[in-house]
Structure formats: structure tokens, C-alpha cells
Design a protein around this motif. Structure first.
Motif, PDB file in Angstrom:
ATOM      1  N   GLY A  13       6.643  -2.005   2.281  1.00 17.81           N
ATOM      2  CA  GLY A  13       6.660  -0.622   3.165  1.00 17.81           C
ATOM      3  C   GLY A  13       6.651   0.562   2.299  1.00 17.81           C
ATOM      4  O   GLY A  13       6.747   1.646   2.511  1.00 17.81           O
ATOM      5  N   SER A  14       6.379   0.500   0.715  1.00 14.78           N
ATOM      6  CA  SER A  14       6.336   1.514   0.026  1.00 14.78           C
ATOM      7  C   SER A  14       5.148   2.042  -0.491  1.00 14.78           C
ATOM      8  O   SER A  14       5.081   3.104  -1.272  1.00 14.78           O
ATOM      9  N   ALA A  15       3.960   1.311  -0.185  1.00 10.40           N
ATOM     10  CA  ALA A  15       2.708   1.827  -0.475  1.00 10.40           C
ATOM     11  C   ALA A  15       1.577   1.026   0.626  1.00 10.40           C
ATOM     12  O   ALA A  15       1.897   0.351   1.361  1.00 10.40           O
ATOM     13  N   ASN A  87       5.339  -7.277   9.222  1.00 17.33           N
ATOM     14  CA  ASN A  87       4.845  -8.154   8.087  1.00 17.33           C
ATOM     15  C   ASN A  87       3.672  -7.756   7.429  1.00 17.33           C
ATOM     16  O   ASN A  87       2.782  -8.213   7.917  1.00 17.33           O
ATOM     17  N   ASP A  88       3.939  -6.979   6.421  1.00 15.85           N
ATOM     18  CA  ASP A  88       3.025  -6.148   5.805  1.00 15.85           C
ATOM     19  C   ASP A  88       2.534  -6.618   4.418  1.00 15.85           C
ATOM     20  O   ASP A  88       1.372  -6.922   3.954  1.00 15.85           O
ATOM     21  N   ASN A 137       1.883  -8.299  12.745  1.00 17.39           N
ATOM     22  CA  ASN A 137       1.436  -8.971  11.418  1.00 17.39           C
ATOM     23  C   ASN A 137       0.213  -8.312  10.842  1.00 17.39           C
ATOM     24  O   ASN A 137      -0.535  -8.308  11.524  1.00 17.39           O
ATOM     25  N   VAL A 138       0.377  -8.043   9.789  1.00 16.68           N
ATOM     26  CA  VAL A 138      -0.833  -7.477   9.061  1.00 16.68           C
ATOM     27  C   VAL A 138      -1.867  -8.781   8.597  1.00 16.68           C
ATOM     28  O   VAL A 138      -1.427  -9.437   7.439  1.00 16.68           O
ATOM     29  N   ALA A 180      -1.507  -8.445  15.735  1.00 11.59           N
ATOM     30  CA  ALA A 180      -2.432  -8.784  14.808  1.00 11.59           C
ATOM     31  C   ALA A 180      -3.332  -7.546  14.238  1.00 11.59           C
ATOM     32  O   ALA A 180      -4.007  -7.036  15.207  1.00 11.59           O
ATOM     33  N   LEU A 181      -3.061  -7.048  13.140  1.00 17.60           N
ATOM     34  CA  LEU A 181      -3.798  -6.033  12.495  1.00 17.60           C
ATOM     35  C   LEU A 181      -4.925  -6.545  11.431  1.00 17.60           C
ATOM     36  O   LEU A 181      -4.351  -7.399  10.604  1.00 17.60           O
ATOM     37  N   LEU A 182      -6.169  -6.396  11.650  1.00 13.31           N
ATOM     38  CA  LEU A 182      -7.057  -7.075  10.820  1.00 13.31           C
ATOM     39  C   LEU A 182      -7.835  -5.961  10.129  1.00 13.31           C
ATOM     40  O   LEU A 182      -9.010  -5.413  10.682  1.00 13.31           O
TER      41      LEU A 182
END
Length: 266
Positions: A13-15, A87-88, A137-138, A180-182
Motif C-alpha cells: 500500500g505504499s507505492a 491483496n496488492d 485481489n490484484v 479481481a483486478l487485472l
């Protein structure tokens, strides 16, 4: 623990995409728990995001460590209610499989798959008990195609995509959103960490997706309770073409796209 106060937990989560997602959640009033390896990066993100008027908790944790997801859960669960899990965190390794470092690849499997599964397993029961919650979920379009020069990374993202779709089916009657991110190739530090700067796929920086736009696509999909979203028109067209081609042809196409600009460098 403050009664009724909920948080969105974002790994990585920092970048990059993770930070852009944090900005969107903060804009809409979500308190945040940001997880990353480097405390200085977390501090910078916190300083920015607290200006939005939300509570921002930072936890420096190395999710390459198999014990780290369990430690993170214990630390968080004792103090905070996690309403949304993002969940990145994820990394890759560039090169032909015969040449790459197996220890590095096992670390990538731990980060991209094992930490994601563990955190989901640990936080999900709390969501089910409350009867609400969301998981983003990434994944990646890499999970939809074979990936010569990134065989392990593509394999991990294929797992993430399949796992996410299965989990969504299991939970669709339970009040839990799973999305889900694709993304495709995105302008983040991913390629530097993967030692991928020589790849044809990243030579033209203008063709890389904007992480803010990718994050917005994922954020909107989560709020709309969509199963998945492929970010970017170009990536949607690429996936549509790949779906009608033999997988061997897709693999060869990806090999040409991802090979080094000059093989002499290898």
C-alpha cells in the motif's frame, strides 16, 4: 478497539497501484491499514493520506517471509476490524526459466500466492461472522496468458485469478464481495524490481498504463460487486484476441513481446 470503526487493509500500500487504491479509499472516508516492507515509504504515504481526515495505520512487514501473514493478522486482529482486504503486494522475476534464480522464484510464489491465500483465509471468517466484507485481489492479464521470460510470475497470477473466481462463487450467498483486478503493463516500480528494464514490453513508457487509472478501475469494480475487471481498452482487446488463438501461439506472441531488446544483453 473502537466499536464500529472499520479499516481497509492494503498490502503493497505504499507505492504503485496499492497507493493509488489507498488514495481512493481515503477520499471516500475509509480508515486504512497499509502494509509494506519499508517503513520510510509507509511514513510518506501516511503523511499524505491522513490529510484526507482518515486514520492511517502502517505496518512494516516482509510478506516474502512465510510467517509474516500470520504475524500481520495477529497484530491487526487484536486491535482493528478489517472490512475490506486488498491483496496488492506482488513481484516478478525476468529471464528464461533455465537461467533464473530458484530462491528468488520461490520467494515470488510465497508473496504472490501464499501470502494472499493466508491473509484471505485469516480475515475471511471475521467478515463472515459480521455478514459483510470485501476482498480485492490484484491479479493481472498475465494470469490469462502463458508468459515466456516471466513464466513463474504468469503462473502465480493464473493461480490468483482462478482462486479469486472460485472464492467468489463460494461466497456469493454470504454477503462478501470478491473481485479481481487485472492490470496490464503499468508504470510502477514492478519492472525495476523484476530486473525487466531491457524487455521490449517496457521500453516505450508511453504505452504503460497509469496506475491511478488502473486503481480506479479496480475500485469501481469492487464497489459495483463485479467479479473482475480488465483495466484498459488495449488490454481488453489483447485478451479478446488471445481467447481465440491457440495457447501455443499466444505463448510465442508473448515471448516476442517480452524478450530483451537485444538478446546479446542476456
Amino acid at each position: 478497539m473502537e466499536a464500529g470503526k472499520t479499516y481497509t487493509l492494503i498490502t503493497g500500500g505504499s507505492a504503485g497501484i496499492g497507493l493509488e487504491l489507498a488514495r481512493l479509499f481515503a477520499r471516500d472516508g475509509h480508515n486504512l491499514i497499509l502494509v509494506a516492507r519499508t517503513q520510510s515509504d509507509l511514513d510518506a504515504a501516511k503523511n499524505e493520506l491522513t490529510a484526507q481526515g482518515v486514520d492511517v495505520v502502517t505496518i512494516a512487514k516482509d510478506l516474502f517471509d512465510p510467517d509474516a501473514p500470520f504475524e500481520l493478522y495477529q497484530e491487526v486482529n487484536d486491535q482493528y476490524i478489517v472490512e475490506i482486504l486488498v491483496n496488492d503486494a506482488g513481484q516478478g522475476e525476468y529471464g528464461l526459466f533455465k537461467d533464473t534464480d530458484i530462491d528468488r522464484e520461490l520467494d515470488i510464489i510465497q508473496l504472490n500466492i501464499c501470502s494472499l491465500v493466508t491473509l484471505t483465509k485469516l480475515f475471511l471468517p471475521n467478515m463472515l461472522e459480521r455478514g459483510e466484507g470485501s476482498i480485492l485481489n490484484v491479479s493481472s492479464i498475465a494470469g490469462k496468458t502463458p508468459g515466456p521470460w516471466q513464466s513463474v510470475y504468469h503462473g502465480t497470477k493464473a493461480f490468483v485469478q482462478s482462486f479469486t473466481e472460485a472464492l467468489r462463487s463460494e461466497l456469493k450467498e454470504e454477503g462478501i464481495v470478491v473481485t479481481a483486478l487485472l492490470p496490464g503493463a503499468t508504470d510502477t516500480d514492478f519492472f525495476n524490481k523484476a530486473n525487466m528494464e531491457d524487455s521490449k514490453a517496457v521500453q516505450d513508457k508511453d504505452k504503460l498504463s497509469d496506475p491511478a487509472k488502473v486503481a480506479k478501475d479496480g475500485y469501481d469494480a469492487l464497489l459495483a460487486d463485479k467479479d473482475k475487471v480488465i483495466s484498459g481498452f488495449k488490454n481488453k482487446m489483447m485478451m479478446a484476441a488471445a481467447n481465440v488463438m491457440p495457447e501455443s501461439n499466444v505463448a510465442d506472441m508473448m515471448k516476442k513481446q517480452q524478450e530483451p531488446v537485444s538478446k546479446d544483453k542476456q
